[in-house]
Write an enzyme that holds these catalytic residues in place. Structure first.
Site, PDB file in Angstrom:
ATOM      1  N   CYS A 275     -70.502   2.657 -19.603  1.00  0.00           N
ATOM      2  CA  CYS A 275     -70.980   2.774 -18.221  1.00  0.00           C
ATOM      3  C   CYS A 275     -71.953   1.642 -17.930  1.00  0.00           C
ATOM      4  CB  CYS A 275     -71.608   4.147 -17.958  1.00  0.00           C
ATOM      5  SG  CYS A 275     -73.382   4.240 -18.210  1.00  0.00           S
ATOM      6  N   GLU A 276     -71.793   1.065 -16.767  1.00  0.00           N
ATOM      7  CA  GLU A 276     -72.587  -0.117 -16.469  1.00  0.00           C
ATOM      8  C   GLU A 276     -74.019   0.228 -16.064  1.00  0.00           C
ATOM      9  OE1 GLU A 276     -70.379  -2.130 -13.445  1.00  0.00           O
ATOM     10  OE2 GLU A 276     -71.342  -1.043 -11.798  1.00  0.00           O
ATOM     11  N   HIS A 277     -74.308   1.503 -15.865  1.00  0.00           N
ATOM     12  CA  HIS A 277     -75.664   1.888 -15.469  1.00  0.00           C
ATOM     13  C   HIS A 277     -76.583   2.082 -16.667  1.00  0.00           C
ATOM     14  CE1 HIS A 277     -73.338   3.550 -11.832  1.00  0.00           C
ATOM     15  NE2 HIS A 277     -73.809   2.357 -11.554  1.00  0.00           N
ATOM     16  N   HIS A 278     -76.027   2.545 -17.784  1.00  0.00           N
ATOM     17  CA  HIS A 278     -76.848   2.814 -18.967  1.00  0.00           C
ATOM     18  C   HIS A 278     -76.362   2.058 -20.203  1.00  0.00           C
ATOM     19  CE1 HIS A 278     -77.227   6.377 -16.330  1.00  0.00           C
ATOM     20  NE2 HIS A 278     -78.492   6.346 -16.714  1.00  0.00           N
TER      21      HIS A 278
ATOM     22  N   GLN B 221     -66.387   4.705 -13.713  1.00  0.00           N
ATOM     23  CA  GLN B 221     -65.054   5.307 -13.836  1.00  0.00           C
ATOM     24  C   GLN B 221     -64.240   5.187 -12.546  1.00  0.00           C
ATOM     25  OE1 GLN B 221     -65.026   9.155 -15.746  1.00  0.00           O
ATOM     26  NE2 GLN B 221     -63.105   9.729 -14.776  1.00  0.00           N
TER      27      GLN B 221
ATOM     28  N   HIS C 168     -68.980  11.207 -20.115  1.00  0.00           N
ATOM     29  CA  HIS C 168     -69.967  10.115 -20.067  1.00  0.00           C
ATOM     30  C   HIS C 168     -71.171  10.510 -20.917  1.00  0.00           C
ATOM     31  CE1 HIS C 168     -68.295   7.703 -16.599  1.00  0.00           C
ATOM     32  NE2 HIS C 168     -67.511   8.762 -16.641  1.00  0.00           N
TER      33      HIS C 168
ATOM     34  N   CYS D  65     -73.907   9.128 -21.113  1.00  0.00           N
ATOM     35  CA  CYS D  65     -75.188   9.002 -20.390  1.00  0.00           C
ATOM     36  C   CYS D  65     -75.517  10.304 -19.663  1.00  0.00           C
ATOM     37  CB  CYS D  65     -75.158   7.825 -19.417  1.00  0.00           C
ATOM     38  SG  CYS D  65     -73.976   7.970 -18.083  1.00  0.00           S
TER      39      CYS D  65
HETATM   40 ZN   LIG Z   1     -74.309   5.941 -17.084  1.00  0.00          ZN
END
Ligand SMILES: [Zn+2]
Length: 216
Positions: A103-106, A144, A172, A174
């Protein structure tokens, strides 16, 4: 990066439909700098108060760098298509393609399965290629929703089928290992294009085959 493998085509001897002309799919990872990534990982761990002095952790920054480099490096492949000589006009579906992405956020992994199907037009595709397309778009920092749409859009553009359907079902980390710690929660996304979107019967058939029901 693999070199372009040029097919031996002799247009004089082959009719146009049968010409073997795979599309080479390569993701450019030339901007990767593993040494810089290792240095940054060492600083990152230090900033979090994690000592890398012990024998066991000494190589960790390098392993972190190589692990992420691997997660961001899909294998190259040839998108080989074949003429749909038999006029096959029913759904082709690859179910439960293993999926792993980040995931590109975490920058934490999300893991699950992808179901990818299409209704053939003039050409059909080697089945393993559906998994390769998923891998191609999964091996990068992702969300996703975008991943699902990229796989569908890419197939629509390069295969020109009558319809495409992609469903991704993933966990996920995260969300399950940190934050709300909602262990076991799965995230479901879908993209339907062409006849799979517009024709209720085909859409229902696709979703039933993927095990996803009750989703319009
Ligand atoms: Zn994430």
């Amino acid at each position: 990066m693999n070199a372009w493998t040029s097919p031996a085509t002799e247009p004089d001897l082959l009719d146009q439909e049968a010409v073997f002309s795979p599309l080479r799919v390569v993701r450019d990872t030339s901007a990767m700098d593993l040494d810089a990534a290792e240095d940054a990982a060492a600083q990152f761990l230090k900033a979090l108060g994690v000592s890398t002095d012990s024998e066991s952790l000494r190589g960790t920054p390098g392993r972190m760098a190589r692990a992420y480099a691997e997660l961001f490096s899909p294998r190259s492949f040839d998108l080989t298509t074949f003429p749909n000589d038999e006029g096959y006009d029913e759904l082709v579906l690859a179910r439960s393609i293993p999926l792993r992405s980040v995931c590109e956020h975490h920058l934490l992994p999300f893991v699950g399965t992808a179901h990818v199907g299409y209704l053939p037009g003039a050409r059909i595709l080697g089945l393993s290629k559906l998994a390769r397309v998923v891998e191609h778009f999964a091996c990068r920092p992702q969300v996703q929703e975008r991943l699902t749409k990229q796989v569908a859009d890419w197939l629509q553009e390069n295969l020109d089928p009558k319809g495409v359907g992609v469903v991704i079902d993933a966990e996920h980390t995260c969300m399950t290992l940190r934050g709300v710690q909602a262990t076991g929660t799965r995230t479901l996304t879908s993209t339907l294009l062409g006849i799979l979107r517009t024709d209720a019967r085909t859409r229902a058939e696709f979703l039933a085959c993927t095990g996803v029901t009750g989703k319009a």
